[in-house]
Motif scaffolding. Structure first.
Motif, short mmCIF file in Angstrom:
data_model
loop_
_atom_site.label_atom_id
_atom_site.label_comp_id
_atom_site.label_asym_id
_atom_site.label_seq_id
_atom_site.Cartn_x
_atom_site.Cartn_y
_atom_site.Cartn_z
N THR A 141 -3.90 10.19 -8.54
CA THR A 141 -2.79 10.04 -9.49
C THR A 141 -2.41 8.57 -9.60
OG1 THR A 141 -1.10 10.37 -7.77
CG2 THR A 141 -1.89 12.32 -8.94
N ARG A 143 1.02 6.24 -10.84
CA ARG A 143 2.41 6.25 -11.31
C ARG A 143 3.12 5.01 -10.80
NH1 ARG A 143 6.82 11.18 -10.43
NH2 ARG A 143 8.48 10.25 -11.71
N ASP A 144 3.86 4.38 -11.70
CA ASP A 144 4.67 3.20 -11.36
C ASP A 144 3.84 2.11 -10.67
OD1 ASP A 144 6.92 4.48 -12.39
OD2 ASP A 144 7.43 5.38 -10.46
N GLY A 145 2.62 1.90 -11.16
CA GLY A 145 1.77 0.84 -10.63
C GLY A 145 1.09 1.17 -9.32
N THR A 146 1.23 2.41 -8.85
CA THR A 146 0.63 2.80 -7.56
C THR A 146 -0.41 3.90 -7.76
OG1 THR A 146 2.66 2.23 -6.36
CG2 THR A 146 1.10 3.68 -5.25
N THR A 255 -3.35 4.86 -0.51
CA THR A 255 -2.27 4.41 -1.38
C THR A 255 -2.52 2.96 -1.74
OG1 THR A 255 -0.70 5.90 -0.31
CG2 THR A 255 0.22 4.12 -1.64
N VAL A 257 -1.29 -0.26 -4.28
CA VAL A 257 -0.40 -0.88 -5.26
C VAL A 257 -1.22 -1.91 -6.02
CG1 VAL A 257 1.68 -2.23 -5.61
CG2 VAL A 257 1.60 -0.53 -3.78
N ASN A 261 -0.29 -6.87 -14.90
CA ASN A 261 0.77 -6.32 -15.74
C ASN A 261 0.55 -4.83 -15.95
OD1 ASN A 261 -1.18 -6.02 -17.82
ND2 ASN A 261 -0.84 -8.14 -18.46
N SER A 262 1.45 -4.21 -16.67
CA SER A 262 1.41 -2.76 -16.85
C SER A 262 0.11 -2.30 -17.52
CB SER A 262 2.61 -2.29 -17.69
OG SER A 262 3.81 -2.58 -17.02
N ARG A 265 -2.94 -2.74 -15.15
CA ARG A 265 -2.90 -1.74 -14.08
C ARG A 265 -3.31 -0.37 -14.61
NH1 ARG A 265 2.25 -4.20 -12.67
NH2 ARG A 265 3.30 -2.37 -13.56
N TRP A 266 -2.82 -0.04 -15.83
CA TRP A 266 -3.17 1.25 -16.41
C TRP A 266 -4.67 1.34 -16.70
CZ3 TRP A 266 -5.37 2.90 -20.97
CH2 TRP A 266 -5.27 4.27 -21.24
#
Length: 311
Positions: A141, A143-146, A255, A257, A261-262, A265-266
């Motif tokens: 998964t 979410r929020d850059g992680t 995990t 991180v 930028n967004s 990362r996506w």
């Protein structure tokens, strides 16, 4: 399980190639194609065909990407089947209810393409039905850059035997496709340091920051090092084992991180998800095979000793 996806991945790739071949004339010669398809092409016809071509190229890119995924799921393949079926239905509606806007050649082209797409849809549906679910339960998964990746696998071996395989750090590289070598640098248990090497010689250090003998351990990767090769700001791994009615169950949790930028990362997560999942499934299966072989060898040795003592 990867063999059970071979047919589906082959049809996905062929479908992608056909979509590309269909898209190219629309993109490169829409002005010439429009009069061949439409009896009275409007001014927007060529632009509309180019838009359709771009959509087909995007669809082809998705198909090629899925065809490379070793563990493509039955659900994903059936989603593609649905999209192909919608194309066929749309073609039927176009010919039956709006055929007057097409030339004779246009009708022929629309029907021919629909027939080929229907063949792909049928072949993919049959291939999807033969896909087997992997034994390891893996999940990735973002979410929020992680990015969080995990896998769980039951194994026919006692927890003690599983633990001994799990803490054999140099041998970890034998079953992890993303590693070529693991060296223990210092220590044992909490605070232990090891160096891991990637398939192309890239390497990094990790420190054990969790250690519960016989149950779990964890490592923190030194992502702050100047020579760290991957786009992670933080990276943690957790390995654990618990008794299970079948013998034992082990889990791996990663995990990460992400840096950037967004959007970056996506994009990274989108491409990394199937790779993470494939690596974890293969690792879990490879580890399980080693654990079960070790447990069987131990049982054979114990049985032989018992027989010798009895004699």
């Amino acid at each position: 399980m990867s063999q059970s996806t071979a047919a589906a991945r082959t049809f996905l790739k062929m479908n992608g190639l056909f979509s590309t071949l269909t898209a190219l004339p629309l993109l490169l010669a829409a002005g010439m194609v429009a009069p061949l398809l439409f009896a009275d092409p409007a001014e927007w016809a060529a632009m509309g065909l180019r838009g359709l071509g771009l959509g087909l190229i995007g669809f082809a890119g998705l198909l090629f990407a899925l065809s490379k995924y070793k563990y493509v799921s039955r659900v994903i393949v059936n989603d593609i089947v649905v999209l192909d079926a919608l194309w066929v239905i749309g073609s039927i509606v176009l010919v039956v209810f709006f055929g007057r806007i097409l030339t004779t050649d246009g009708v022929t082209v629309v029907v021919a393409v629909a027939v080929v797409v229907a063949v792909f849809a049928t072949s993919q549906a049959i291939a999807a039905a033969r896909i087997e679910t992997p034994v390891p339960v893996a999940d990735v998964t973002f979410r929020d850059g992680t990015l969080r990746a995990s896998v769980t696998r039951t194994v026919r071996a006692p927890a003690e035997a599983v633990w001994e395989v799990m803490i054999d750090h140099p041998a970890y590289a034998d079953v992890a496709d993303n590693l070529s070598r693991v060296d223990v640098l210092s220590g044992d248990g909490l605070g232990m340091m090891r160096r891991c090497y990637g398939p192309n010689g890239e390497n990094w250090e990790e420190t054990c920051d969790l250690f519960e003998p016989g149950r779990a351990y964890g490592f923190r990767v030194h992502t702050e090092a100047e020579n760290y090769p991957y786009p992670f700001a933080e990276l943690l791994g957790r390995w654990s084992v618990e008794p299970h009615p079948a013998g034992a169950e082990f889990s791996i949790e990663i995990t990460a991180v992400l840096k950037g930028n967004s959007l970056s990362r996506w994009l990274f997560a989108a491409f990394a998800r199937p790779q993470f999942k494939t690596i974890l499934i293969d690792l879990a299966d490879g580890w399980a095979a080693r654990m079960e072989r070790g447990a069987a060898a131990t049982c054979d040795t114990t049985a032989a000793s018992a027989v010798a003592e009895h004699c």
